[in-house]
Design a protein around this motif. Structure first.
Motif, mmCIF file in Angstrom:
data_model
loop_
_atom_site.group_PDB
_atom_site.id
_atom_site.type_symbol
_atom_site.label_atom_id
_atom_site.label_comp_id
_atom_site.label_asym_id
_atom_site.label_seq_id
_atom_site.Cartn_x
_atom_site.Cartn_y
_atom_site.Cartn_z
ATOM 1 N N PRO A 178 0.809 -1.228 0.000
ATOM 2 C CA PRO A 178 0.000 0.000 0.000
ATOM 3 C C PRO A 178 0.838 1.272 0.000
ATOM 4 O O PRO A 178 0.532 2.227 -0.716
ATOM 5 C CB PRO A 178 -0.840 -0.131 1.277
ATOM 6 N N PHE A 179 1.909 1.286 0.791
ATOM 7 C CA PHE A 179 2.757 2.469 0.817
ATOM 8 C C PHE A 179 3.550 2.628 -0.467
ATOM 9 O O PHE A 179 3.632 3.728 -1.029
ATOM 10 C CB PHE A 179 3.720 2.424 1.996
ATOM 11 N N LEU A 180 4.150 1.561 -0.961
ATOM 12 C CA LEU A 180 4.996 1.681 -2.143
ATOM 13 C C LEU A 180 4.189 2.117 -3.359
ATOM 14 O O LEU A 180 4.665 2.918 -4.169
ATOM 15 C CB LEU A 180 5.722 0.363 -2.401
ATOM 16 N N VAL A 181 2.955 1.620 -3.491
ATOM 17 C CA VAL A 181 2.096 2.071 -4.587
ATOM 18 C C VAL A 181 1.796 3.559 -4.448
ATOM 19 O O VAL A 181 1.810 4.312 -5.435
ATOM 20 C CB VAL A 181 0.796 1.240 -4.624
ATOM 21 N N GLU A 182 1.547 4.013 -3.226
ATOM 22 C CA GLU A 182 1.272 5.429 -2.978
ATOM 23 C C GLU A 182 2.507 6.297 -3.260
ATOM 24 O O GLU A 182 2.408 7.426 -3.762
ATOM 25 C CB GLU A 182 0.846 5.622 -1.520
ATOM 26 N N ALA A 183 3.683 5.763 -2.932
ATOM 27 C CA ALA A 183 4.904 6.568 -3.012
ATOM 28 C C ALA A 183 5.496 6.640 -4.416
ATOM 29 O O ALA A 183 6.221 7.593 -4.722
ATOM 30 C CB ALA A 183 5.955 6.004 -2.054
ATOM 31 N N MET A 184 5.215 5.658 -5.261
ATOM 32 C CA MET A 184 5.913 5.579 -6.554
ATOM 33 C C MET A 184 5.835 6.858 -7.390
ATOM 34 O O MET A 184 6.861 7.293 -7.926
ATOM 35 C CB MET A 184 5.401 4.382 -7.348
ATOM 36 N N PRO A 185 4.653 7.484 -7.538
ATOM 37 C CA PRO A 185 4.648 8.719 -8.338
ATOM 38 C C PRO A 185 5.552 9.804 -7.763
ATOM 39 O O PRO A 185 6.092 10.631 -8.508
ATOM 40 C CB PRO A 185 3.175 9.146 -8.312
ATOM 41 N N GLY A 211 -0.338 -1.748 -11.000
ATOM 42 C CA GLY A 211 -0.057 -1.356 -12.366
ATOM 43 C C GLY A 211 0.542 0.042 -12.408
ATOM 44 O O GLY A 211 0.240 0.880 -11.562
ATOM 45 N N VAL A 212 1.402 0.265 -13.379
ATOM 46 C CA VAL A 212 2.030 1.573 -13.570
ATOM 47 C C VAL A 212 1.896 1.951 -15.040
ATOM 48 O O VAL A 212 2.273 1.169 -15.923
ATOM 49 C CB VAL A 212 3.510 1.571 -13.173
ATOM 50 N N THR A 213 1.368 3.137 -15.292
ATOM 51 C CA THR A 213 1.275 3.664 -16.654
ATOM 52 C C THR A 213 2.104 4.935 -16.740
ATOM 53 O O THR A 213 1.875 5.891 -15.988
ATOM 54 C CB THR A 213 -0.180 3.968 -17.036
ATOM 55 N N PHE A 214 3.084 4.932 -17.630
ATOM 56 C CA PHE A 214 3.888 6.127 -17.894
ATOM 57 C C PHE A 214 3.348 6.807 -19.148
ATOM 58 O O PHE A 214 3.216 6.172 -20.199
ATOM 59 C CB PHE A 214 5.356 5.759 -18.124
ATOM 60 N N THR A 215 3.042 8.075 -19.019
ATOM 61 C CA THR A 215 2.609 8.886 -20.154
ATOM 62 C C THR A 215 3.565 10.065 -20.271
ATOM 63 O O THR A 215 3.579 10.948 -19.406
ATOM 64 C CB THR A 215 1.171 9.383 -19.961
ATOM 65 N N ALA A 219 4.192 9.106 -14.143
ATOM 66 C CA ALA A 219 3.704 7.806 -13.686
ATOM 67 C C ALA A 219 2.345 7.925 -13.007
ATOM 68 O O ALA A 219 2.138 8.786 -12.152
ATOM 69 C CB ALA A 219 4.693 7.180 -12.715
ATOM 70 N N ALA A 220 1.415 7.049 -13.406
ATOM 71 C CA ALA A 220 0.145 6.852 -12.698
ATOM 72 C C ALA A 220 0.169 5.424 -12.167
ATOM 73 O O ALA A 220 0.377 4.472 -12.927
ATOM 74 C CB ALA A 220 -1.028 7.059 -13.635
ATOM 75 N N VAL A 221 -0.009 5.276 -10.857
ATOM 76 C CA VAL A 221 0.151 3.973 -10.209
ATOM 77 C C VAL A 221 -1.139 3.616 -9.490
ATOM 78 O O VAL A 221 -1.750 4.460 -8.828
ATOM 79 C CB VAL A 221 1.322 3.989 -9.207
ATOM 80 N N GLY A 222 -1.570 2.361 -9.592
ATOM 81 C CA GLY A 222 -2.779 1.907 -8.919
ATOM 82 C C GLY A 222 -2.712 0.427 -8.624
ATOM 83 O O GLY A 222 -1.809 -0.287 -9.092
ATOM 84 N N HIS A 223 -3.669 -0.051 -7.845
ATOM 85 C CA HIS A 223 -3.672 -1.459 -7.450
ATOM 86 C C HIS A 223 -4.247 -2.375 -8.526
ATOM 87 O O HIS A 223 -4.233 -3.600 -8.361
ATOM 88 C CB HIS A 223 -4.443 -1.632 -6.141
ATOM 89 N N GLU A 224 -4.755 -1.808 -9.615
ATOM 90 C CA GLU A 224 -5.255 -2.612 -10.732
ATOM 91 C C GLU A 224 -4.309 -2.510 -11.916
ATOM 92 O O GLU A 224 -3.567 -1.533 -12.056
ATOM 93 C CB GLU A 224 -6.660 -2.143 -11.141
ATOM 94 N N PHE A 225 -4.353 -3.524 -12.789
ATOM 95 C CA PHE A 225 -3.512 -3.503 -13.973
ATOM 96 C C PHE A 225 -4.063 -2.537 -15.015
ATOM 97 O O PHE A 225 -5.279 -2.383 -15.135
ATOM 98 C CB PHE A 225 -3.437 -4.893 -14.603
#
Length: 279
Positions: A178-185, A211-215, A219-225
């Motif tokens: 939960p923290f790492l997903v929040e922190a990645m951006p 999942g991580v989407t780079f545009t 980076a947009a990071v979320g718990h879904e792919f």
């Protein structure tokens, strides 16, 4: 974590006012193990591999950080750097300079006592309330994951310095998600991701995903792919945490078969760890 199907729980398995299974008890067990390592340290002046600190300085940092986390959990905001890894590192050094204790026994006691203060604060407040932390706004569920992530990273450092087994296991590593997903951006390396357009799906062995989407490098990071990921990464959980914290070489992990990548653009796999700076 729970399935979210139990009465009274939300979709993430969190009861109002409480943390998910694991985050409510694992921090205390981890603090006790760190304290045990520290009490057995023959010399708190010994260097810690990979860090500029001694064992005593690392323990002092943990005692200070656990106090800060307890204050944040109780709803008392604490400023500590500017939210960037560089700003937090500078704040850490400033705090250490103002704190003289370096002896094993008192620092071990502080680490445990301040973990207990953190858990007491969490137990008496809503888990869903948004708090201001050194890494930005987050609720107490994500804060609990942050707290555990920090202790595990430095518990690993301490064990390595003392040539003792570390306490990072797969169950604990999954609780850091939960923290790492929040922190990645917040810790995306702008230079490394400049112009990058890519969609990643990341699976942890035995459970856990994001999942991580780079545009154009953002980076947009979320718990879904993301839809139609370009690259899917499958990674052993302890390896994932140690790599995320800069304690494990991506090349070495791939060579040992701890990380696998496939998809339409599998060559993006080795690039993924380079996109982030360890928090």
């Amino acid at each position: 974590m729970g399935s979210g199907t139990d009465q009274g729980r939300d979709v993430r398995g969190v009861c109002p006012g409480h943390l998910p299974d694991g985050l409510a008890d694992t921090p205390h067990a981890t603090a006790e193990e760190i304290a045990g390592l520290l009490r057995g340290a023959p010399d708190t002046g010994a260097a810690v591999p990979g860090l500029v600190w001694t064992v005593g300085e690392l323990a002092a940092h943990l005692a200070q950080a656990n106090e800060l986390m307890a204050d944040v959990a109780a709803g008392r905001p604490r400023r500590h750097g500017d939210g960037t890894p560089e700003g937090i590192a500078a704040a850490n050094e400033q705090a250490l300079d103002a704190f003289g204790e370096r002896q094993a026994e008192p620092l071990a006691a502080m680490i445990v006592a301040r973990t207990e203060a953190y858990l007491d604060a969490v137990a008496s407040h809503s888990a869903e309330e948004t708090l201001l932390t050194p890494m930005g706004p987050m609720n107490r569920v994500v804060l609990g994951s942050y707290f555990l992530t920090h202790m595990l990273g430095h518990g690993f450092d301490l064990a390595r310095a003392l040539h003792r087994p570390h306490m990072v296991d797969r169950a604990r590593a999954r609780l850091t998600l939960p923290f790492l997903v929040e922190a990645m951006p917040r810790v995306t390396d702008a230079a490394a991701t400049a112009g990058l357009d890519a969609r990643y799906a990341v699976r942890l062995w035995g459970g856990g995903r994001f999942g991580v989407t780079f545009t154009d490098g953002t980076a947009a990071v979320g718990h879904e792919f993301p839809d139609r990921p370009d690259c899917t990464i499958s990674i052993e959980p302890v390896t994932f945490l140690l790599m995320a914290l800069g304690r494990c070489s991506p090349a070495g992990a791939m060579a040992r078969g701890r990380v696998l990548a496939w998809g339409r653009r599998p060559w993006l796999g080795p690039r993924f760890p380079e996109c982030f700076t360890a928090p």
